[in-house]
Design a protein around this motif. Sequence first.
Motif, mmCIF file in Angstrom:
data_model
loop_
_atom_site.group_PDB
_atom_site.id
_atom_site.type_symbol
_atom_site.label_atom_id
_atom_site.label_comp_id
_atom_site.label_asym_id
_atom_site.label_seq_id
_atom_site.Cartn_x
_atom_site.Cartn_y
_atom_site.Cartn_z
ATOM 1 N N GLY A 1 -41.862 19.301 10.941
ATOM 2 C CA GLY A 1 -40.808 20.032 11.612
ATOM 3 C C GLY A 1 -39.572 19.174 11.730
ATOM 4 N N GLU B 1 -35.805 21.869 8.363
ATOM 5 C CA GLU B 1 -36.696 22.988 8.100
ATOM 6 C C GLU B 1 -35.933 24.308 8.256
ATOM 7 N N HIS C 1 -36.644 26.820 10.000
ATOM 8 C CA HIS C 1 -36.658 27.203 11.407
ATOM 9 C C HIS C 1 -36.521 25.937 12.240
ATOM 10 N N ASP D 1 -38.902 24.397 15.085
ATOM 11 C CA ASP D 1 -40.244 24.937 14.897
ATOM 12 C C ASP D 1 -41.066 23.962 14.071
ATOM 13 N N LEU D 2 -42.345 24.077 14.218
ATOM 14 C CA LEU D 2 -43.264 23.283 13.417
ATOM 15 C C LEU D 2 -43.939 24.182 12.405
ATOM 16 N N ALA D 3 -44.245 23.632 11.255
ATOM 17 C CA ALA D 3 -44.942 24.382 10.206
ATOM 18 C C ALA D 3 -46.145 23.577 9.742
ATOM 19 N N GLN E 1 -48.789 23.096 6.407
ATOM 20 C CA GLN E 1 -49.004 23.373 4.994
ATOM 21 C C GLN E 1 -50.341 22.756 4.608
ATOM 22 N N ALA F 1 -45.394 26.904 3.554
ATOM 23 C CA ALA F 1 -45.282 26.520 4.958
ATOM 24 C C ALA F 1 -45.688 27.723 5.809
ATOM 25 N N LEU F 2 -46.580 27.489 6.752
ATOM 26 C CA LEU F 2 -47.082 28.552 7.629
ATOM 27 C C LEU F 2 -46.567 28.286 9.034
ATOM 28 N N TRP F 3 -45.954 29.283 9.641
ATOM 29 C CA TRP F 3 -45.233 29.103 10.897
ATOM 30 C C TRP F 3 -45.970 29.611 12.128
ATOM 31 N N SER F 4 -47.091 30.316 11.950
ATOM 32 C CA SER F 4 -47.783 30.870 13.119
ATOM 33 C C SER F 4 -49.297 30.805 12.923
ATOM 34 N N GLU G 1 -50.439 33.486 10.498
ATOM 35 C CA GLU G 1 -50.257 33.138 9.090
ATOM 36 C C GLU G 1 -51.341 32.166 8.624
#
Length: 103
Positions: free
Chosen positions: A37, A41, A43, A46-48, A50, A69-72, A75
Amino acid sequence: MAERPWRARTPSRHSFEGGEVMRFEETKGHFGFHLKGGRDEPHPCDLAVQFYVRSSALSRQADLAISPALWSAAEIDRFIDEAIADLQAVRMDAKGMLGGAQG
């Protein structure tokens, strides 16, 4: 005694002009993830996550990306569920081919 799978954790922070990037990498066996993050990035703040795999038997850490990259959490769940389903299908196909080649 069974060999324990390789496990590596690498937390780091990198500063750059305009902000800071946080990165955390963890490998368990052949798989791992990177948590990252920062302002570079899409967002910011935010942290992502992978997901990665080890690219060879000589790799000590998972270094080949297999996900975007997955944000939630949703996901992450969707990606892992689809990956498991795909691996199950590959397993069945491989076993069928092996059985057919041996029989």
